[in-house]
Design an enzyme around this catalytic site. Structure first.
Site, short mmCIF file in Angstrom:
data_model
loop_
_atom_site.label_atom_id
_atom_site.label_comp_id
_atom_site.label_asym_id
_atom_site.label_seq_id
_atom_site.Cartn_x
_atom_site.Cartn_y
_atom_site.Cartn_z
N ASP A 1 0.86 -1.19 0.00
CA ASP A 1 0.00 0.00 0.00
C ASP A 1 0.89 1.23 0.00
OD1 ASP A 1 -2.14 -1.67 0.08
OD2 ASP A 1 -2.75 -1.19 2.13
N ASP B 1 -15.41 -3.39 -1.08
CA ASP B 1 -14.94 -3.12 0.29
C ASP B 1 -16.14 -3.01 1.21
OD1 ASP B 1 -12.33 -2.98 -0.73
OD2 ASP B 1 -12.59 -0.88 -1.26
#
Length: 240
Positions: A8, A129
């Site tokens: 990330d 998500d």
């Protein structure tokens, strides 16, 4: 089953968040390329990359870091975060990224999403998500009241690479995979799914493998690797 070690990106560095909270981030490597090479050296063939700045702001800010990984490693990359225009998709594909992840745009710009899936069949993945029963977008900062069953039904016949199913509340917590969410999604679509969020140890990988889900493409692992609680090389042997 593919095991995707995760990178990330935030402010050009390799970080991990807890439950998607930008105020709870930890930097693990100042060089995403060096981290990618570490993963490659341990046997990884795929890499899951998310531009956290892009996801929050809608502009791919860390593309230079991704380009360096593409040029200097043989890793195949699935990449997302702030990808909301045709030009961004084209640039990323030309860079050599085989799998583009769309999230916010899937729910807020359906014309763009549909066009990209048709134009680039099997190259687009959906970031699903889930945050406390709702779909989270814009770097997980916003939730939308969308009927999950109807949404999955609407995309079921599209040439989508995969659905990346993340339990936001478990992401970065190492509490284990949320099988309830994962199985619910897989029961409602024939599109391949990728499990994400909560992997804590190699035991989670073993259990996931033993379940032998027909439509499971892979699993994403992040914090457990960085914290030394999961050996990537051993986990990769399990999923061969």
């Amino acid at each position: 089953m593919i095991l995707f070690p995760a990178i990330d990106l935030k402010d050009g560095e390799c970080v991990r968040l807890i439950q998607g909270d930008f105020n709870r981030s930890k930097t693990y490597n100042s060089s995403p390329l060096d981290q990618a090479k570490i993963f490659e050296g341990m046997g990884a063939e795929w890499l899951h990359c998310v531009d956290l700045d892009g996801a929050l702001e809608g502009n791919s800010k860390n593309i230079k870091s991704i380009e360096k990984i593409c040029v200097n490693t043989d890793l195949k990359i699935q990449y997302g975060g702030g990808i909301r225009t045709k030009d961004q998709v084209q640039v990323l594909l030309k860079t050599g990224i085989p799998n583009i992840i769309l999230g916010t745009s899937v729910f807020e710009d359906t014309n763009f999403f549909n066009e990209m899936v048709v134009k680039y069949p099997n190259s687009i993945s959906v970031a699903l998500d889930m945050k406390q029963g709702q779909i989270a977008t814009k770097g997980w900062s916003k939730v939308q009241k969308i009927d999950l069953s109807e949404f999955l039904k609407s995309i079921n016949d599209m040439p989508i690479n995969s659905i990346i199913c993340t339990d936001v509340m478990r992401d970065g917590t190492k509490q284990g995979i949320n099988y309830e969410i994962l199985e619910d999604v897989m029961s409602k679509t024939n599109i391949a799914c990728v499990a994400s969020g909560g992997v804590s140890s190699i035991e989670d990988i073993k259990l996931l493998s033993e379940k032998n889900y027909k439509s499971l493409k892979g699993v994403i692992v992040g914090k457990a690797i960085y914290d030394g609680e999961l050996d990537l090389g051993s986990a990769l042997e399990l999923v061969k």
